[in-house]
Motif scaffolding. Structure first.
Motif, PDB file in Angstrom:
ATOM      1  N   TYR A 174     -43.176  11.930  -2.515  1.00 44.97           N
ATOM      2  CA  TYR A 174     -42.934  10.575  -2.047  1.00 44.97           C
ATOM      3  C   TYR A 174     -41.806  10.114  -3.088  1.00 44.97           C
ATOM      4  O   TYR A 174     -40.855   9.683  -2.379  1.00 44.97           O
ATOM      5  CB  TYR A 174     -44.162   9.936  -2.443  1.00 44.97           C
ATOM      6  N   ASN A 175     -41.850  10.506  -4.324  1.00 43.76           N
ATOM      7  CA  ASN A 175     -40.843  10.196  -5.173  1.00 43.76           C
ATOM      8  C   ASN A 175     -39.425  10.659  -4.794  1.00 43.76           C
ATOM      9  O   ASN A 175     -38.486   9.982  -4.943  1.00 43.76           O
ATOM     10  CB  ASN A 175     -41.087  10.471  -6.686  1.00 43.76           C
ATOM     11  N   ASP A 176     -39.498  11.862  -4.570  1.00 43.27           N
ATOM     12  CA  ASP A 176     -38.329  12.696  -4.164  1.00 43.27           C
ATOM     13  C   ASP A 176     -37.776  12.239  -3.119  1.00 43.27           C
ATOM     14  O   ASP A 176     -36.298  12.255  -2.896  1.00 43.27           O
ATOM     15  CB  ASP A 176     -38.626  14.206  -4.124  1.00 43.27           C
ATOM     16  N   HIS A 177     -38.563  11.774  -2.164  1.00 46.07           N
ATOM     17  CA  HIS A 177     -38.083  11.389  -0.722  1.00 46.07           C
ATOM     18  C   HIS A 177     -37.506   9.795  -0.966  1.00 46.07           C
ATOM     19  O   HIS A 177     -36.408   9.686  -0.315  1.00 46.07           O
ATOM     20  CB  HIS A 177     -39.040  11.499   0.295  1.00 46.07           C
ATOM     21  N   PHE A 178     -38.288   9.086  -1.371  1.00 42.68           N
ATOM     22  CA  PHE A 178     -37.999   7.695  -1.259  1.00 42.68           C
ATOM     23  C   PHE A 178     -37.218   7.009  -2.762  1.00 42.68           C
ATOM     24  O   PHE A 178     -36.563   5.867  -2.623  1.00 42.68           O
ATOM     25  CB  PHE A 178     -38.979   6.610  -1.000  1.00 42.68           C
ATOM     26  N   GLY A 179     -37.143   7.951  -3.682  1.00 37.95           N
ATOM     27  CA  GLY A 179     -36.795   7.394  -5.061  1.00 37.95           C
ATOM     28  C   GLY A 179     -37.807   6.782  -5.764  1.00 37.95           C
ATOM     29  O   GLY A 179     -38.992   6.378  -5.432  1.00 37.95           O
ATOM     30  N   HIS A 180     -37.471   6.752  -7.061  1.00 39.89           N
ATOM     31  CA  HIS A 180     -38.544   6.206  -8.065  1.00 39.89           C
ATOM     32  C   HIS A 180     -38.976   4.786  -7.964  1.00 39.89           C
ATOM     33  O   HIS A 180     -39.787   4.457  -8.366  1.00 39.89           O
ATOM     34  CB  HIS A 180     -37.921   6.663  -9.513  1.00 39.89           C
ATOM     35  N   LEU A 181     -37.987   3.871  -7.594  1.00 39.73           N
ATOM     36  CA  LEU A 181     -38.276   2.517  -7.184  1.00 39.73           C
ATOM     37  C   LEU A 181     -39.383   2.211  -6.342  1.00 39.73           C
ATOM     38  O   LEU A 181     -39.891   1.629  -6.398  1.00 39.73           O
ATOM     39  CB  LEU A 181     -36.835   1.706  -7.087  1.00 39.73           C
ATOM     40  N   ALA A 182     -38.962   2.927  -5.324  1.00 37.54           N
ATOM     41  CA  ALA A 182     -39.993   3.117  -4.334  1.00 37.54           C
ATOM     42  C   ALA A 182     -41.489   3.807  -4.644  1.00 37.54           C
ATOM     43  O   ALA A 182     -42.607   2.979  -4.583  1.00 37.54           O
ATOM     44  CB  ALA A 182     -39.663   3.803  -2.848  1.00 37.54           C
ATOM     45  N   GLY A 183     -41.185   4.701  -5.608  1.00 42.85           N
ATOM     46  CA  GLY A 183     -42.330   5.037  -6.345  1.00 42.85           C
ATOM     47  C   GLY A 183     -43.351   3.965  -6.995  1.00 42.85           C
ATOM     48  O   GLY A 183     -44.441   3.794  -7.265  1.00 42.85           O
ATOM     49  N   ASP A 184     -42.502   3.292  -7.779  1.00 39.51           N
ATOM     50  CA  ASP A 184     -42.833   2.213  -8.572  1.00 39.51           C
ATOM     51  C   ASP A 184     -43.608   1.212  -7.840  1.00 39.51           C
ATOM     52  O   ASP A 184     -44.707   0.951  -8.235  1.00 39.51           O
ATOM     53  CB  ASP A 184     -41.946   1.727  -9.657  1.00 39.51           C
TER      54      ASP A 184
END
Length: 362
Positions: A238-248
């Protein structure tokens, strides 16, 4: 020993031995005793604000049959009584044997004293550590009176006692305020140390502390205790696909959902690390713990957070491992704590092996 010396000794002892809320009562007793001794009709204390621009009547004694004025003598400003303020600031005393003979520059003061029916007035400054705190005063209403040097000396001794008492109480109040501020700061620091900065729920450290508390309580009350460990499925993808901000944002959404579900005082939610969360529960049986696990799984699914890289669904899901321990009277704190975490972690591992997005109990 003179009658005044006896009075002074009695009053000073009373003030010195007073503490906290009792001090105000003692100050009231002091001005009443002195007012009666010097045959005044009123005896009172005014306290100045920090920059000596206003004053308020804080204590008042009046002889029976005379009018009180404390309520209408609050926040009296320099501009209201400029002559009095200037005299008190310069001389630390105001001696007026006959109000009607005050100079024209003291018209405001003369008008105020006549309003209060004062014929003679004597005020001595309350000075502590070189700072003017206020003054203690006596009024003669029944007749004019020529204040003697002895009168001024006596009231000055009373003023010194009261000033030292007020300064002591202010210092004590300042120390208490400092103590409260430090305690509040320490509480805030402790809270910050125990809160996960991203999600706002408790962190691993807080969980360890709460575990000890809840295990002791469960042992004392002979209630069951349970641990749920939750892991967001395929979170790295999920993080790799959407980025760490989305992950947060996803982590915050999950933590908020958990906080909404875990509301009882005996239950506790914490971020265990990374994308893992822990829920500590007090429970009478395993079925209620399983019900909570199901509620959590359903709540996370209802968030409907898109996850195209998930191996088990197209939305964000969680795997949950649980362990319930019935009451054990002779359980040891450290062993119980380790057992709760280890067995819940084992159950979580089994849930992930089973394909994720499911619940397993040890």
């Amino acid at each position: 020993m003179s009658s005044f010396d006896q009075l002074l000794s009695k009053l000073s002892t009373r003030l010195i031995n007073s503490q906290g809320s009792e001090t105000s009562q003692c100050v009231s007793e002091v001005i009443a005793a002195y007012g009666d001794y010097c045959q005044a009709d009123r005896c009172y204390i005014f306290e100045f604000n920090e920059d000596l621009t206003s004053m308020s009547n804080t204590f008042e004694w009046v002889r029976e049959g005379f009018t009180r004025h404390i309520d209408d003598l609050q926040n009296v400003g320099h501009d209201d009584l400029p002559y009095f303020f200037a005299t008190m600031r310069n001389d630390f005393r105001f001696v007026c044997p006959e109000v009607s003979r005050l100079p024209d520059s003291a018209k405001a003061e003369r008008d105020e004293f006549e309003r209060e029916q004062i014929k003679s007035v004597l005020c001595i400054g309350l000075v502590a550590k070189g700072r003017l705190l206020g003054f203690v005063g006596c009024d003669k209403v029944r007749q004019k009176y020529h204040w003697t040097e002895e009168d001024i000396q006596h009231l000055s001794l009373i003023a010194d006692m009261i000033a030292n008492t007020i300064e002591r109480e202010r210092t004590h109040a300042a120390l208490l305020e400092t103590k409260r501020a430090l305690e509040l700061a320490n509480q805030q620091l402790t809270q910050q140390a125990n809160i996960d900065g991203l999600t706002g729920v408790a962190n691993r450290r807080a969980l360890d502390e709460r575990l000890a508390t809840e295990i002791r309580r469960a042992k004392r009350q002979q209630t069951g205790i349970a641990m749920l460990l939750l892991d967001i499925d395929d979170f790295k993808a999920y993080n790799d696909h959407f980025g760490h901000l989305a992950g947060d944002d996803a982590l915050k959404a999950v933590s908020q959902s958990l906080a909404q579900l875990v509301k009882r005082g005996t239950d506790f939610v914490a971020r265990y690390g990374g994308e893992e969360f822990a829920i500590l529960m007090s429970s009478a049986n395993a079925s209620s713990v399983l019900k909570m696990a199901n509620n959590i799984s359903e709540q996370i699914s209802r968030l409907a957070i898109t996850h195209p890289k998930s191996q088990c669904a197209d939305i964000l899901t969680v795997s949950i491992g649980g362990y319930y321990e019935p009451p054990i009277a002779d359980s040891e704190l450290v062993k119980t704590s380790k057992r709760l975490i280890k067995n819940a972690d084992t159950a979580l591992y089994r849930a992930k092996l089973a394909g994720r997005n499911c619940i397993r109990f040890y």
